[in-house]
Scaffold this active site. Structure first.
Site, PDB file in Angstrom:
ATOM      1  N   PHE A  97       4.609   3.710 -12.339  1.00 52.02           N
ATOM      2  CA  PHE A  97       4.172   5.084 -12.093  1.00 52.02           C
ATOM      3  C   PHE A  97       5.392   5.909 -11.663  1.00 52.02           C
ATOM      4  CE2 PHE A  97       2.149   8.304  -9.232  1.00 52.02           C
ATOM      5  CZ  PHE A  97       1.537   9.010 -10.236  1.00 52.02           C
ATOM      6  N   ASP A 168       7.848  -2.096  -4.092  1.00 52.20           N
ATOM      7  CA  ASP A 168       6.772  -1.148  -4.388  1.00 52.20           C
ATOM      8  C   ASP A 168       5.537  -2.009  -4.649  1.00 52.20           C
ATOM      9  OD1 ASP A 168       4.889   0.524  -5.474  1.00 52.20           O
ATOM     10  OD2 ASP A 168       6.344   1.753  -6.584  1.00 52.20           O
ATOM     11  N   HIS A 171       0.502  -1.984  -6.322  1.00 51.02           N
ATOM     12  CA  HIS A 171      -0.501  -2.731  -7.103  1.00 51.02           C
ATOM     13  C   HIS A 171      -0.808  -4.088  -6.475  1.00 51.02           C
ATOM     14  CE1 HIS A 171       0.940  -0.628 -11.108  1.00 51.02           C
ATOM     15  NE2 HIS A 171       0.578   0.222 -10.164  1.00 51.02           N
ATOM     16  N   GLN A 194      -4.476   4.966  -2.749  1.00 50.44           N
ATOM     17  CA  GLN A 194      -5.073   5.995  -3.616  1.00 50.44           C
ATOM     18  C   GLN A 194      -6.324   5.400  -4.290  1.00 50.44           C
ATOM     19  OE1 GLN A 194      -4.445   5.423  -7.120  1.00 50.44           O
ATOM     20  NE2 GLN A 194      -5.580   7.215  -7.808  1.00 50.44           N
ATOM     21  N   LYS A 197      -6.705   2.093  -6.255  1.00 49.47           N
ATOM     22  CA  LYS A 197      -6.029   0.887  -5.769  1.00 49.47           C
ATOM     23  C   LYS A 197      -7.021  -0.149  -5.224  1.00 49.47           C
ATOM     24  CE  LYS A 197      -1.959   2.429  -6.801  1.00 49.47           C
ATOM     25  NZ  LYS A 197      -2.284   3.730  -7.401  1.00 49.47           N
ATOM     26  N   ARG A 226       9.793  12.415  15.954  1.00 50.52           N
ATOM     27  CA  ARG A 226       9.652  12.115  17.393  1.00 50.52           C
ATOM     28  C   ARG A 226      10.141  10.709  17.679  1.00 50.52           C
ATOM     29  NH1 ARG A 226       4.587  15.024  16.513  1.00 50.52           N
ATOM     30  NH2 ARG A 226       4.791  17.016  17.593  1.00 50.52           N
ATOM     31  N   TYR A 233       7.544  17.946  22.125  1.00 50.93           N
ATOM     32  CA  TYR A 233       8.233  18.925  21.269  1.00 50.93           C
ATOM     33  C   TYR A 233       9.730  18.665  21.207  1.00 50.93           C
ATOM     34  CZ  TYR A 233       3.843  21.377  20.774  1.00 50.93           C
ATOM     35  OH  TYR A 233       2.543  21.689  20.465  1.00 50.93           O
ATOM     36  N   ARG A 243       1.369  11.399   9.046  1.00 46.50           N
ATOM     37  CA  ARG A 243       0.445  10.456   9.685  1.00 46.50           C
ATOM     38  C   ARG A 243      -0.871  10.372   8.916  1.00 46.50           C
ATOM     39  NH1 ARG A 243       2.053  13.907  14.206  1.00 46.50           N
ATOM     40  NH2 ARG A 243       0.043  14.919  13.898  1.00 46.50           N
TER      41      ARG A 243
HETATM   42  C1  PLP Z   1       3.588   1.507  -8.853  1.00 46.85           C
HETATM   43  C2  PLP Z   1       3.186   2.684  -8.014  1.00 46.85           C
HETATM   44  N1  PLP Z   1       4.035   3.148  -7.072  1.00 46.85           N
HETATM   45  C3  PLP Z   1       3.730   4.178  -6.286  1.00 46.85           C
HETATM   46  C4  PLP Z   1       2.520   4.840  -6.398  1.00 46.85           C
HETATM   47  C5  PLP Z   1       2.280   6.043  -5.570  1.00 46.85           C
HETATM   48  O1  PLP Z   1       1.192   5.959  -4.720  1.00 46.85           O
HETATM   49  P1  PLP Z   1       0.387   7.278  -4.293  1.00 46.85           P
HETATM   50  O2  PLP Z   1      -0.397   7.742  -5.479  1.00 46.85           O
HETATM   51  O3  PLP Z   1      -0.485   6.796  -3.166  1.00 46.85           O
HETATM   52  O4  PLP Z   1       1.376   8.293  -3.832  1.00 46.85           O
HETATM   53  C6  PLP Z   1       1.599   4.385  -7.360  1.00 46.85           C
HETATM   54  C7  PLP Z   1       0.291   4.985  -7.537  1.00 46.85           C
HETATM   55  O5  PLP Z   1      -0.361   5.702  -7.718  1.00 46.85           O
HETATM   56  C8  PLP Z   1       1.936   3.298  -8.194  1.00 46.85           C
HETATM   57  O6  PLP Z   1       1.098   2.860  -9.142  1.00 46.85           O
END
Ligand code: PLP
Length: 409
Positions: A97, A168, A171, A194, A197, A226, A233, A243
């Site tokens: 992605f 990363d 998945h 997301q 997932k 922070r 602050y 967050r």
């Molecule tokens: C391989 C990969 N990396 C990063 C992301 C980014 O995640 P997000 O959509 O939560 O920002 C995704 C997904 O959507 C992804 O499939």
């Protein structure tokens, strides 16, 4: 097998839907209502996000987990925390992605593409080695579809040169490599929650690491710069508010209870599908090395070789869909071919690199071939089905193969 293709009016193999996604129940309802009624909707005064962070870290055998608003931000914060400086080079795969590479750009660093292996769809360590220069500061190893990348080789390349390895793991919730959880294999890792997932709260992300300094930097960056126990602050680094909220934390705590069982089901079904589909000419399921001791199957991905199969991918996908098997071709582009890279539309980021680098010269033939004509994806919800459901998928592929001559035109 005598029936004609559903695409041309025949009886489909399957009319029942596959399991729906997301899956939720009383636990999510209970936790959500409790947060709602408590009035503690933000992580600063609630307990759901911190409980989830502790559980997620423990599940990965990591000392730290920092929940953030999405997976893209998790990647970017991890890079910033590691001290990536303007115009450093970060090696990424072209088959992923777009966020894997845009997170690098948004950290003001330069994504350098290294091709994937044609059988595993993960970074090819030989291509990574060839892409390393004196300016390389990090490698982002995507565990594509939920199968851990070749981490032994990647960690060895990085260790020799003092390079950071960022997993990363968007998945890869629940996946394992030599029995160790994905997300605990590199120096630091980023997950996404997301909607699609395997662990989801609609949106969200998390960073895992056992490096105390990296974790402290991530925590600060995700909280407006922070410092722990600092003055409210008082802000120590350029940053923002990334967050995660308590409603999402509540949902994630409920989802996490189910993850191990769901992962087991997907892994079992994935093994079964891979074995059965590999017997059909021209179908090449993602090759699973023995080091992959648990595949999380965010996707079940295979290559279809149109010449061997006897029909091109596009009508095969249409025919499978008509038979009741939802599937897709996945990414339409290798990332260097995306307009974003072709036009170097990087906004204010990496201005010198934008002038110097020619992404059209990136050589990623495996990724190109897979994008252009061979990838076929089945979504993770299909793999939550029964072995009979898997049998329907196999029968649909067999039927489409038997009728391949009708799909040639
Ligand atoms: C391989 C990969 N990396 C990063 C992301 C980014 O995640 P997000 O959509 O939560 O920002 C995704 C997904 O959507 C992804 O499939």
């Amino acid at each position: 097998m005598s029936s004609s293709l559903a695409l041309f009016g025949g009886t489909p193999i399957r009319t029942r839907p596959f399991p729906a996604w997301p899956v939720f129940g009383a636990e999510e309802e209970h936790r959500l209502l409790r947060v709602l009624r408590s009035g503690h909707w933000g992580r600063l005064d609630g307990s759901e996000v911190s409980e989830f962070e502790a559980r997620f870290a423990a599940m990965h055998g990591c000392r730290h987990a920092i929940a953030v608003v999405n997976g893209t931000v998790a990647l970017r914060i991890a890079l910033l925390a590691a001290g990536i400086r303007a115009e450093d080079e970060v090696i990424v795969p072209p088959y992923t992605f777009v966020a894997t590479a845009t997170a690098v750009l948004e950290a003001n660093a330069i994504p350098i593409f290294a091709d994937i292996d044609r059988q595993t769809f993960n970074l090819d360590p030989a291509a990574v080695k060839a892409a390393i220069t004196p300016r390389t500061r990090a490698i982002v190893a995507v565990h594509f579809a939920g199968q851990p990348a070749d981490m032994d080789a990647i960690m060895a390349l990085a260790a020799d040169r003092g390079i950071l390895v960022l997993e990363d793991a968007a998945h890869a919730h629940g996946a394992a490599y030599r029995g160790r959880p994905a997300g605990s294999l590199g120096h630091i890792a980023a997950f996404s929650f997301q909607s699609s997932k395997n662990l989801t709260a609609g949106e969200g992300g998390i960073i895992t690491t056992s490096d105390d300094a990296l974790a402290a930097a991530c925590r600060s960056i995700h909280n407006c710069g922070r410092e722990p126990d600092g003055i409210w602050y008082e802000h120590h680094v350029v940053s923002g508010n990334y967050r995660l909220g308590e409603f999402q934390g509540a949902v994630l705590n409920g989802q996490l209870d189910r993850l191990a069982g769901q992962t087991e089901t997907r892994d079992r079904n994935g093994r079964c599908l891979a074995a059965r589909l590999a017997a059909i000419p021209g179908l090449h399921p993602q090759r699973r090395p023995p080091e992959c001791t648990r595949h999380s199957h965010h996707l079940f991905m295979l290559r279809i070789d149109p010449a061997e199969f006897g029909a091109p991918r596009t009508p095969v996908i249409a025919a499978l869909s008509a038979e009741g098997i939802p599937c897709s071709a996945g990414y339409g582009y290798s990332l260097p071919d995306q307009p974003l890279f072709r036009n170097k539309a990087f906004g204010p980021f990496v201005p010198r690199a934008a002038a110097a680098i020619d992404y059209s010269a990136s050589r990623c033939p495996n990724s190109d071939l897979i994008c252009r004509e061979q990838a076929l994806w089945l979504g993770q919800n299909l793999l939550l089905g029964t072995l009979d459901d898997m049998e329907d998928i196999v029968r649909a592929f067999e039927k489409v193969h038997a009728h391949r001559d009708e799909l040639k035109a």
